[in-house]
Design a protein around this motif. Sequence first.
Motif, PDB file in Angstrom:
ATOM      1  N   ARG A  70       0.786  -1.178  -0.026  1.00  0.00           N
ATOM      2  CA  ARG A  70       0.015  -0.119   0.176  1.00  0.00           C
ATOM      3  C   ARG A  70       0.762   1.250   0.021  1.00  0.00           C
ATOM      4  O   ARG A  70       1.836   1.463   0.843  1.00  0.00           O
ATOM      5  CB  ARG A  70      -0.940   0.165   1.306  1.00  0.00           C
ATOM      6  CG  ARG A  70      -1.910   1.048   1.171  1.00  0.00           C
ATOM      7  CD  ARG A  70      -2.669   1.123   2.452  1.00  0.00           C
ATOM      8  NE  ARG A  70      -3.646   0.032   2.686  1.00  0.00           N
ATOM      9  CZ  ARG A  70      -4.669  -0.272   3.772  1.00  0.00           C
ATOM     10  NH1 ARG A  70      -4.739   0.743   4.578  1.00  0.00           N
ATOM     11  NH2 ARG A  70      -4.876  -1.419   3.818  1.00  0.00           N
ATOM     12  N   GLY A  71       0.733   1.919  -0.924  1.00  0.00           N
ATOM     13  CA  GLY A  71       1.268   3.281  -1.005  1.00  0.00           C
ATOM     14  C   GLY A  71       0.931   4.623  -0.124  1.00  0.00           C
ATOM     15  O   GLY A  71      -0.092   4.443   0.587  1.00  0.00           O
ATOM     16  N   GLY A  72       1.590   5.404  -0.090  1.00  0.00           N
ATOM     17  CA  GLY A  72       0.835   6.784   0.385  1.00  0.00           C
ATOM     18  C   GLY A  72       1.188   7.144   1.785  1.00  0.00           C
ATOM     19  O   GLY A  72       0.831   7.925   2.566  1.00  0.00           O
ATOM     20  N   LEU A  73       1.520   6.194   2.580  1.00  0.00           N
ATOM     21  CA  LEU A  73       1.957   6.342   4.061  1.00  0.00           C
ATOM     22  C   LEU A  73       3.111   6.989   4.449  1.00  0.00           C
ATOM     23  O   LEU A  73       4.451   6.671   4.079  1.00  0.00           O
ATOM     24  CB  LEU A  73       2.148   5.034   4.692  1.00  0.00           C
ATOM     25  CG  LEU A  73       1.624   5.213   6.055  1.00  0.00           C
ATOM     26  CD1 LEU A  73       0.086   5.535   6.549  1.00  0.00           C
ATOM     27  CD2 LEU A  73       1.952   3.867   7.218  1.00  0.00           C
TER      28      LEU A  73
ATOM     29  N   GLU B  89     -11.333 -11.165   8.079  1.00  0.00           N
ATOM     30  CA  GLU B  89     -10.621 -10.168   8.221  1.00  0.00           C
ATOM     31  C   GLU B  89      -9.443 -10.373   9.060  1.00  0.00           C
ATOM     32  O   GLU B  89      -8.267  -9.540   9.350  1.00  0.00           O
ATOM     33  CB  GLU B  89     -11.143  -8.676   8.780  1.00  0.00           C
ATOM     34  CG  GLU B  89     -12.026  -7.983   7.870  1.00  0.00           C
ATOM     35  CD  GLU B  89     -13.222  -8.690   7.516  1.00  0.00           C
ATOM     36  OE1 GLU B  89     -14.061  -9.645   8.345  1.00  0.00           O
ATOM     37  OE2 GLU B  89     -14.190  -8.228   6.588  1.00  0.00           O
TER      38      GLU B  89
ATOM     39  N   THR C  91      -6.000  -7.977  12.709  1.00  0.00           N
ATOM     40  CA  THR C  91      -5.443  -6.751  13.307  1.00  0.00           C
ATOM     41  C   THR C  91      -6.066  -6.867  14.943  1.00  0.00           C
ATOM     42  O   THR C  91      -7.223  -7.330  15.107  1.00  0.00           O
ATOM     43  CB  THR C  91      -6.656  -5.660  12.300  1.00  0.00           C
ATOM     44  OG1 THR C  91      -6.219  -5.734  10.846  1.00  0.00           O
ATOM     45  CG2 THR C  91      -6.683  -4.269  13.037  1.00  0.00           C
TER      46      THR C  91
ATOM     47  N   GLN D  58      -5.470   6.220   2.593  1.00  0.00           N
ATOM     48  CA  GLN D  58      -5.376   4.854   3.124  1.00  0.00           C
ATOM     49  C   GLN D  58      -6.227   3.808   2.564  1.00  0.00           C
ATOM     50  O   GLN D  58      -6.598   3.005   3.179  1.00  0.00           O
ATOM     51  CB  GLN D  58      -4.767   4.559   4.540  1.00  0.00           C
ATOM     52  CG  GLN D  58      -3.463   5.063   4.852  1.00  0.00           C
ATOM     53  CD  GLN D  58      -2.398   4.308   4.258  1.00  0.00           C
ATOM     54  OE1 GLN D  58      -2.309   3.091   4.427  1.00  0.00           O
ATOM     55  NE2 GLN D  58      -1.494   4.660   3.445  1.00  0.00           N
TER      56      GLN D  58
ATOM     57  N   PHE E 270     -14.205   2.187   1.334  1.00  0.00           N
ATOM     58  CA  PHE E 270     -13.019   1.600   1.825  1.00  0.00           C
ATOM     59  C   PHE E 270     -12.392   0.562   0.744  1.00  0.00           C
ATOM     60  O   PHE E 270     -13.222  -0.147   0.495  1.00  0.00           O
ATOM     61  CB  PHE E 270     -12.980   0.947   3.015  1.00  0.00           C
ATOM     62  CG  PHE E 270     -11.561   0.498   3.587  1.00  0.00           C
ATOM     63  CD1 PHE E 270     -10.654   1.564   4.019  1.00  0.00           C
ATOM     64  CD2 PHE E 270     -11.331  -0.770   3.808  1.00  0.00           C
ATOM     65  CE1 PHE E 270      -9.383   1.131   4.164  1.00  0.00           C
ATOM     66  CE2 PHE E 270     -10.010  -1.246   4.064  1.00  0.00           C
ATOM     67  CZ  PHE E 270      -9.119  -0.594   4.318  1.00  0.00           C
ATOM     68  N   LYS E 271     -11.345   0.624   0.179  1.00  0.00           N
ATOM     69  CA  LYS E 271     -10.796  -0.258  -0.652  1.00  0.00           C
ATOM     70  C   LYS E 271     -11.733  -0.314  -1.981  1.00  0.00           C
ATOM     71  O   LYS E 271     -11.899  -1.722  -2.400  1.00  0.00           O
ATOM     72  CB  LYS E 271     -10.497  -1.586  -0.223  1.00  0.00           C
ATOM     73  CG  LYS E 271      -9.080  -1.313   0.805  1.00  0.00           C
ATOM     74  CD  LYS E 271      -7.950  -2.620   0.896  1.00  0.00           C
ATOM     75  CE  LYS E 271      -6.863  -2.355   0.989  1.00  0.00           C
ATOM     76  NZ  LYS E 271      -5.895  -3.627   0.931  1.00  0.00           N
TER      77      LYS E 271
ATOM     78  N   GLN F 103      -6.240   1.646   9.283  1.00  0.00           N
ATOM     79  CA  GLN F 103      -6.071   1.118   7.885  1.00  0.00           C
ATOM     80  C   GLN F 103      -6.717  -0.253   7.318  1.00  0.00           C
ATOM     81  O   GLN F 103      -6.276  -0.635   6.319  1.00  0.00           O
ATOM     82  CB  GLN F 103      -4.369   0.954   7.834  1.00  0.00           C
ATOM     83  CG  GLN F 103      -3.786   2.140   8.088  1.00  0.00           C
ATOM     84  CD  GLN F 103      -2.552   2.120   8.527  1.00  0.00           C
ATOM     85  OE1 GLN F 103      -2.165   1.577   9.793  1.00  0.00           O
ATOM     86  NE2 GLN F 103      -1.331   2.167   7.898  1.00  0.00           N
ATOM     87  N   ALA F 104      -7.538  -0.843   8.401  1.00  0.00           N
ATOM     88  CA  ALA F 104      -8.035  -2.072   8.182  1.00  0.00           C
ATOM     89  C   ALA F 104      -9.508  -2.033   7.956  1.00  0.00           C
ATOM     90  O   ALA F 104     -10.350  -2.973   8.005  1.00  0.00           O
ATOM     91  CB  ALA F 104      -7.638  -2.897   9.191  1.00  0.00           C
TER      92      ALA F 104
ATOM     93  N   PRO G 170      -7.685  -6.761   5.107  1.00  0.00           N
ATOM     94  CA  PRO G 170      -7.560  -6.146   4.119  1.00  0.00           C
ATOM     95  C   PRO G 170      -6.277  -4.950   4.427  1.00  0.00           C
ATOM     96  O   PRO G 170      -5.993  -4.367   3.759  1.00  0.00           O
ATOM     97  CB  PRO G 170      -8.899  -5.124   4.315  1.00  0.00           C
ATOM     98  CG  PRO G 170      -9.134  -5.272   5.758  1.00  0.00           C
ATOM     99  CD  PRO G 170      -8.700  -6.430   6.136  1.00  0.00           C
TER     100      PRO G 170
END
Lengths: 686, 686
Positions: free
Chosen positions: A242-245, A621, A627, B268, B289-290, B415-416, B645
């Motif tokens: 994932r980019g952008g961080l 998830e 997470t 993100q 999201f995404k 971010q998830a 994710p």
Amino acid sequence: MALHIFDPIQDAEIRTTAKLLKDLNGDAKVHFVQIDRLDPPKKQAIHYLNVERNSAPGTQLPFIPRRTYAYYYLNDEMPLYKALCNVSENRVIANQETPEGTVGPLLPDDVSAIEDTIMEHPVVVAEIAKLNIDRIHYKHSRLGNLGYTVVCEPWMYGTDSPHDKIPLIQAYMYMKLDHPEGNHYSIPLRFSPVFEYLTHKFVRMDYLPAGADEKFIQETLPYKQLETVEYHPDLIENFTERGGLKPLIVSQPEGASFDIEGSKIKWQGWEFRISTNVREGFALYDVFFKGRSLFYRVALNEMTVPYADGRAPFHRKQAFDLGDCGFGNTANSLALGCHCLGVIKYLDTRRADQDGNPVLIPSTICMHEQDYGLLYLHKNYRNGNTVATRRREFVVQTIATVANYEYVVNLIFDQAGAITVQVRATGILSTMPNDDGNTTDFSTIVGPGVTAPFHQHLLSFRFDTRIDGDNNTVVYDDYVPMEENTAINPYNVGFRQERTFMEKSGYVEQSPFTNRTYKVINENSINPVTLKPVGYKFEMPAKQMIAASKNSYNVKRAHYATQQFWVSKYHDDQLYAAGEFTNQSQKDTGLSEWANGTESVRNSDTVVWATLALTHPPATEQFPVMTSDFLQFLVTPSSFFTRNPALDVPLANNNFNKSVYYEDAQKSAGFVPGTSSSASCCKSNI
Amino acid sequence: MALHIFDPIQDAEIRTTAKLLKDLNGDAKVHFVQIDRLDPPKKQAIHYLNVERNSAPGTQLPFIPRRTYAYYYLNDEMPLYKALCNVSENRVIANQETPEGTVGPLLPDDVSAIEDTIMEHPVVVAEIAKLNIDRIHYKHSRLGNLGYTVVCEPWMYGTDSPHDKIPLIQAYMYMKLDHPEGNHYSIPLRFSPVFEYLTHKFVRMDYLPAGADEKFIQETLPYKQLETVEYHPDLIENFTERGGLKPLIVSQPEGASFDIEGSKIKWQGWEFRISTNVREGFALYDVFFKGRSLFYRVALNEMTVPYADGRAPFHRKQAFDLGDCGFGNTANSLALGCHCLGVIKYLDTRRADQDGNPVLIPSTICMHEQDYGLLYLHKNYRNGNTVATRRREFVVQTIATVANYEYVVNLIFDQAGAITVQVRATGILSTMPNDDGNTTDFSTIVGPGVTAPFHQHLLSFRFDTRIDGDNNTVVYDDYVPMEENTAINPYNVGFRQERTFMEKSGYVEQSPFTNRTYKVINENSINPVTLKPVGYKFEMPAKQMIAASKNSYNVKRAHYATQQFWVSKYHDDQLYAAGEFTNQSQKDTGLSEWANGTESVRNSDTVVWATLALTHPPATEQFPVMTSDFLQFLVTPSSFFTRNPALDVPLANNNFNKSVYYEDAQKSAGFVPGTSSSASCCKSNI
């Protein structure tokens, strides 16, 4: 400098303990499974602390010998022995067999050893051969052909009958891509060998159901290749990071705000000692805020993880991660920029190996500060004047890896006298094999051929309270509607507080709909403003407690997990909610015996035990790595002070905080914090 | 560039609205109390959003006229009018009287105006004279002699009878030290005038009880001087600022990670629009999201604050802080380094004054990133390899000051795919006079002569869901023990999920002890891994709902506050849980009508309403300003994705995070972050 009574165990103390007990036992092979420091008797310790606090610097402190305990087997046979040593004076205080059938905790080295044995045992090797995995490989888009290997994951055996009186290991078997980062939890196998823990003897092979009932049990067949679910970037197919961080840097150019001297920590009015240990990870001692006593000792003392799956042998999946394994034994070595951010102080843990040699586990604790928004704020709307303070927090963190799962334990201190007890559950779900397309109401399919059963995490936190003095009382307050149509309540809007005193040891039932709140008060210390006793409040989320039937071993072994809030009278060595020995235990020998309603606890030396619970039905998830799930509760002053104790916190201003406008930060690469911002801060005065 | 349908109201649109309605009403004095943008009909908006999302860049979007609404009085008389305008085409769409007795929301300017009137009214002046405060002063150790002044705090009148059909103000009166930072909440006076809101006519003088019942009511006597409890450092006696707090600087040398284009935010994987407004503070729209749809609209829509005190006139203390006042109207102007830390983007709010002129409230929203510990972590204990990611959060914050209280509203994105909805209650308790030594079971003495009544905060968050498509279904899952001694549960350890579908609009009862979990699922979108519908979960803390009797106006006016989780079918303009008009309302015209069990909601356009509740018995620590109380809940994917994710989030490393050792930071003043640390990061690969 002499050791403080709460300093953690030292290498020399481990060696002394081992030597004393080896000498005591002559030619027998002494197999240690745990050695650690034992707290002094509380009466002695309180005297020591009072002298320390109230005397002139340099005053000689009372001598209290440092003590250790050890659990060990002789010649790898039952029984388990327990010994106490006085390591200051180099002698054994006590040494005895534990009650018949008592099984000791697991030692990391022993788990590794049996893992090796199992993988090499002919019966297991033969079973693995039936998978015929050499014939297959996985064609990875970036890594090319990868083979498969088998992984053995030894589990605490659990309990299902009163007859298992020798230490056993249930090994769950997995396959994985032959790569160091392969996720074996993605391919649970369908056989599970049982071994004797001490002798390494093969006991039997269990076969696992892969569907709703036992008809899904089958003999081991050649592995039918399925896609694995991987967590490591190197292995994830079609991986795009994932980019952008952008970096977010926390710096403290003038250093951190906490002081450390040995095991003593001071920060923003807080003072306490911290002592790492192998079972609990760490304990805090002698906790004061703004010069007033709060707690004698605070620690996470147990966690049980019972699973919802009733099918044999899964019904025995009930871990006691502290009692069976130890959060110090399984603590991660924490690293800069990874587990903690900012300016970090690390502490180490020391354990003993099976021969009684000290083993260093470096950096098991990290301590740091963080900003977490506003502490308090008020704007006088008539003139626009604002008082605002930022909430600075001090975090003590440890992380335990118990095979698949990670537990991140945070004690978070604020500037107003409150402690947030926060646990993050992360890591990998414990998985089971699943035949294609089988859904059940007690598990979630998380990948091809793999399902994750529902389970619970029930953590017990023990607070040995010393709220403004040695004698405390536990009460709970309910908030209930006032009687209708009375002189005080003619419009029926009123509600009021009802207070109940805990006279005897026991538990408080949850009652969220009356906003029931647990408090530890000191009836000998009256708040001059409220005219009522001072206290500290435990704000706990209302939660489902252990869901298994009370007629199950899960509940018999973890009686503490049936209730959220327990009160016991202090006795030395009553530290662990499910009892001292949990591995293969048949019953809770902790709170079920100590908080059984017989002892008076009012205005006495009380201990409270808070059960933090999470019922966990997995979601996709949460695989292949989950997470963090957050669990937390708050311990906070409740009319303990006469006014907000944080009024002396400096008001927020941007000369100190150096925040910047988004537009400025985006414009300038290499932007220097603070240049655009010095003019801006909230108007805190006219 | 053309305005987006969700861009907030513009100055020109306020002016157009005012002009249209002034023109419409000829010579009458038009007294506006609220003007703001109205959302388009949802059907049109969804079409617009679909075109916007699915078309090539530059495609012409469908034309939807921008609409406004206005509430106003003519000639400062009832009735209240409501008008709708098409400001794109410069015409009034509708204009009508509201139902008899409807009272409009308060406008900040009007509150200030009546405050002035009350302070100057002869009856009030005469009452103040009886206090005879000119004779006394307070001798401040640093500031010398300070006099006293009187402060008027106008309150929404509340309701206690169906007969109050004109807008009224109940003014609570206070004294304070004659210093700009004096805390008037420390000296509540014992008289309380009531005025007509529009005409400023005096209605009557109420006298306040200062003890358990009405016998504590007395005529106004010369003020008996008592020590005040001050919050401002300038006024606190014997003030010593707390030392030791070192700066903690959050910097983003490469800029922030979020992109902003007009009202559109991207961070993100998240995409949404944000629109400030006067009533809710702000709303989010079109949340993805995404690349997958989650919500059409999200906002805090109401909060009621009922008090526990049944004594007249306190029984009428029930604020509806959004409906009566507006969180945009009362929003703080946020400042760097004070309300938010790091790299900050601000947004403004625009409101109208009573003449319909635009008023800018600058910087009512701040947006920034923060680090909040570990996102996920797993260590493979066999080789020590660790995957760890830091949890970066994106925070949208607004802060409302409603007289004494402050509410900090944070929507926190991770971010998830999860949103944490967090509210911090801070500011100053609403206080009452108290005769010396009177304790009650519905209030807490917080200082000399001053007590703070118990009360509650009940916030409603509205989620117009669009989980993976337009039609959603609400379910709740309970986790219950399996039947004992069955084939699947021979050892009685098992528990399982029971799912209940909401077929009709209504509410779900709380059931924490079965771990009841609310989910919004999409029955038309099956997760290919779990083989079950995808969904999002609402994880709410079990809490006491409104505690007043159902036979009180408190409950009749805030029926939404009786339950935690509501489901309604979408209809345009059903936005506010207690109804459109709450000031002096006699009943809830919101969820009590819209979620009454008659409409089918399964697999349809559904809206869910989450009530976040806090029962608040004050403590002395919460005076004279209270450290934030936290309330929060989590909205998180529940088998919405096929796997975690956030697997694409870069692994943590210290070249990026630049943490440093405590010892290094303490040693070097002017320490440059990063110099000691580049070698250290967790071992994430072999």
